[in-house]
Scaffold this motif. Sequence first.
Motif, PDB file in Angstrom:
ATOM      1  N   LEU A   1      -2.055   0.483  -9.411  1.00  0.00           N
ATOM      2  CA  LEU A   1      -3.978   0.171  -8.368  1.00  0.00           C
ATOM      3  C   LEU A   1      -4.463  -1.289  -8.185  1.00  0.00           C
ATOM      4  N   LEU A   2      -4.886  -1.366  -9.773  1.00  0.00           N
ATOM      5  CA  LEU A   2      -5.083  -2.655 -10.141  1.00  0.00           C
ATOM      6  C   LEU A   2      -3.861  -4.170  -9.899  1.00  0.00           C
ATOM      7  N   ALA A   3      -3.090  -3.587 -10.001  1.00  0.00           N
ATOM      8  CA  ALA A   3      -2.219  -5.054  -9.666  1.00  0.00           C
ATOM      9  C   ALA A   3      -2.299  -4.800  -7.744  1.00  0.00           C
ATOM     10  N   PHE A   4      -2.289  -4.128  -6.848  1.00  0.00           N
ATOM     11  CA  PHE A   4      -2.472  -3.823  -5.591  1.00  0.00           C
ATOM     12  C   PHE A   4      -3.572  -4.497  -5.598  1.00  0.00           C
ATOM     13  N   LEU A   5      -4.916  -3.422  -5.717  1.00  0.00           N
ATOM     14  CA  LEU A   5      -7.045  -4.080  -5.549  1.00  0.00           C
ATOM     15  C   LEU A   5      -6.361  -5.786  -5.556  1.00  0.00           C
ATOM     16  N   SER A   6      -5.987  -6.364  -6.580  1.00  0.00           N
ATOM     17  CA  SER A   6      -6.153  -7.797  -7.158  1.00  0.00           C
ATOM     18  C   SER A   6      -5.185  -8.635  -6.026  1.00  0.00           C
ATOM     19  N   THR A   7      -4.605  -7.762  -5.438  1.00  0.00           N
ATOM     20  CA  THR A   7      -3.753  -9.064  -4.010  1.00  0.00           C
ATOM     21  C   THR A   7      -3.930  -8.824  -3.250  1.00  0.00           C
ATOM     22  N   LEU A   8      -4.697  -7.648  -3.043  1.00  0.00           N
ATOM     23  CA  LEU A   8      -5.624  -7.407  -1.698  1.00  0.00           C
ATOM     24  C   LEU A   8      -7.056  -7.881  -1.403  1.00  0.00           C
ATOM     25  N   LEU A   9      -7.753  -7.522  -2.356  1.00  0.00           N
ATOM     26  CA  LEU A   9      -9.199  -7.649  -2.328  1.00  0.00           C
ATOM     27  C   LEU A   9      -9.655  -9.175  -2.774  1.00  0.00           C
ATOM     28  N   PRO A  10      -9.032 -10.512  -3.039  1.00  0.00           N
ATOM     29  CA  PRO A  10      -9.189 -12.124  -2.482  1.00  0.00           C
ATOM     30  C   PRO A  10      -8.879 -12.417  -0.878  1.00  0.00           C
ATOM     31  N   ARG A  11      -8.300 -11.288  -0.319  1.00  0.00           N
ATOM     32  CA  ARG A  11      -7.819 -11.539   1.191  1.00  0.00           C
ATOM     33  C   ARG A  11      -8.717 -10.891   2.393  1.00  0.00           C
ATOM     34  N   LEU A  12     -10.206 -10.088   1.588  1.00  0.00           N
ATOM     35  CA  LEU A  12     -10.733  -9.337   1.959  1.00  0.00           C
ATOM     36  C   LEU A  12     -12.193  -9.832   1.853  1.00  0.00           C
ATOM     37  N   ALA A  13     -13.255 -10.890   2.867  1.00  0.00           N
ATOM     38  CA  ALA A  13     -14.569 -11.448   3.023  1.00  0.00           C
ATOM     39  C   ALA A  13     -15.499  -9.846   2.805  1.00  0.00           C
ATOM     40  N   ALA A  14     -16.792 -11.102   1.977  1.00  0.00           N
ATOM     41  CA  ALA A  14     -18.324 -10.410   1.395  1.00  0.00           C
ATOM     42  C   ALA A  14     -18.616 -10.515   3.045  1.00  0.00           C
TER      43      ALA A  14
ATOM     44  N   PHE B   1       0.875  -1.225   0.182  1.00  0.00           N
ATOM     45  CA  PHE B   1       0.305  -0.084   0.213  1.00  0.00           C
ATOM     46  C   PHE B   1       0.374   1.437   0.293  1.00  0.00           C
ATOM     47  N   ILE B   2       1.896   1.427   0.852  1.00  0.00           N
ATOM     48  CA  ILE B   2       2.541   2.519   0.409  1.00  0.00           C
ATOM     49  C   ILE B   2       3.232   2.630  -0.300  1.00  0.00           C
ATOM     50  N   ALA B   3       3.387   1.582  -1.498  1.00  0.00           N
ATOM     51  CA  ALA B   3       4.651   1.579  -2.827  1.00  0.00           C
ATOM     52  C   ALA B   3       2.989   2.068  -3.572  1.00  0.00           C
ATOM     53  N   LEU B   4       2.285   1.789  -3.742  1.00  0.00           N
ATOM     54  CA  LEU B   4       1.355   2.377  -4.321  1.00  0.00           C
ATOM     55  C   LEU B   4       1.197   3.576  -3.987  1.00  0.00           C
ATOM     56  N   THR B   5       0.769   4.298  -2.597  1.00  0.00           N
ATOM     57  CA  THR B   5       0.377   5.668  -2.559  1.00  0.00           C
ATOM     58  C   THR B   5       1.768   6.705  -3.239  1.00  0.00           C
ATOM     59  N   ASP B   6       3.078   5.962  -2.562  1.00  0.00           N
ATOM     60  CA  ASP B   6       4.560   7.109  -3.415  1.00  0.00           C
ATOM     61  C   ASP B   6       3.953   6.669  -4.766  1.00  0.00           C
ATOM     62  N   ALA B   7       3.530   5.790  -5.519  1.00  0.00           N
ATOM     63  CA  ALA B   7       4.020   5.792  -6.542  1.00  0.00           C
ATOM     64  C   ALA B   7       2.659   6.664  -7.533  1.00  0.00           C
ATOM     65  N   LEU B   8       1.212   7.224  -6.546  1.00  0.00           N
ATOM     66  CA  LEU B   8       0.432   7.933  -7.152  1.00  0.00           C
ATOM     67  C   LEU B   8       0.570   9.406  -7.387  1.00  0.00           C
ATOM     68  N   LEU B   9       1.769   9.507  -5.807  1.00  0.00           N
ATOM     69  CA  LEU B   9       1.944  10.382  -5.794  1.00  0.00           C
ATOM     70  C   LEU B   9       3.438  11.133  -6.692  1.00  0.00           C
ATOM     71  N   ASP B  10       3.282  10.182  -7.655  1.00  0.00           N
ATOM     72  CA  ASP B  10       5.374  10.679  -8.272  1.00  0.00           C
ATOM     73  C   ASP B  10       4.866  10.811  -9.696  1.00  0.00           C
ATOM     74  N   ARG B  11       4.865  12.315  -9.625  1.00  0.00           N
ATOM     75  CA  ARG B  11       4.457  12.909 -10.819  1.00  0.00           C
ATOM     76  C   ARG B  11       5.563  12.554 -11.891  1.00  0.00           C
ATOM     77  N   SER B  12       6.171  11.337 -12.003  1.00  0.00           N
ATOM     78  CA  SER B  12       6.738  11.105 -13.654  1.00  0.00           C
ATOM     79  C   SER B  12       6.458   9.904 -13.735  1.00  0.00           C
ATOM     80  N   LEU B  13       5.498   9.175 -12.933  1.00  0.00           N
ATOM     81  CA  LEU B  13       4.644   8.086 -13.705  1.00  0.00           C
ATOM     82  C   LEU B  13       3.500   8.909 -14.693  1.00  0.00           C
ATOM     83  N   SER B  14       3.060   8.068 -15.368  1.00  0.00           N
ATOM     84  CA  SER B  14       2.156   8.179 -16.512  1.00  0.00           C
ATOM     85  C   SER B  14       1.086   7.759 -15.732  1.00  0.00           C
TER      86      SER B  14
END
Length: 290
Positions: free
Chosen positions: A146-159, A125-138
């Motif tokens: 974002l998609l990669a992180f959520l794809s890892t996280l969401l299976p760990r969360l139950a409905a 999550f920290i790596a993701l937020t750093d990436a979102l704040l990085d103005r050099s990234l497209s």
Amino acid sequence: MSTPVFWRDPALPHVELRKVEDGRSVCYAPHTHTEWSMGAITRGESTFVHGDRQCRVDAGCLVFINPNWVHVCNPIEGRSWAYLMLYVDTQWLVDLRCRLGLTQTPKWQDLTPDAMRSPELFDGFIALTDALLDRSLSVGEKNERLLAFLSTLLPRLAASEAPRGASERLCALADYMDTHCAAEVSLDVLSRQADISPGHLIRSFKRHFGMTPHAYVINRRIQRGQRALRQGQSIADAALDSGFSDQPHFQRMFKRLLAATPKQYRLGSVDEQKHTAAGKQGGESAVDGA
């Protein structure tokens, strides 16, 4: 207290980030978001109230907040703490969960748990937020992360197996308040619509929605004001559009619920728009895909 940082990009309307480096004086009133959100405590500790549960969270903890759940997270006796909060559009997340095969229905399902400690997910999550704040990234690179992180996280969360429910009459009343929150909605009118006494309405509504009808309307007005500010409206116009009779009242309630001024919130959008053109290079094709 440091000034909160808000990151948004018009090309990624489904995600928003808030960063607070020193939250000793941050104080929220109970409120809700229409988005699903998650946060990370990066320093210190705080109290976290989500629905009927209250706990302490400290550095290394992740918290998850379901849409429209009353919550609050505040410092403990003025102790230093810092945090990051990510807000994700609910319908966008519903669609993503369907694409990942985690649900068969295109409707929101509350997720559990509401707090966890996982060094792997915390670092991700920290790596993701750093990436979102990085103005050099497209834009595309940010969305892919974002998609990669959520794809890892969401299976760990139950409905949630036991979603909260309210009577059909109260749900219809809440829908009415959602639609007419910018107008004057009196308790007498609401109680007549629900065909119950004002006192019974207040008690029943708070039991099901976690706040009184008046607090519910104010919360919806602030959410409406947030949308107006994100769209570039002036603070004065956002106040009027949200149903506040004057700008100072809007500013007071905005800060009370969001622990930031409308100006601080709006500047996050303005600042990011200055850098959007550079971030869009080669990125648009990845925005809508999983």
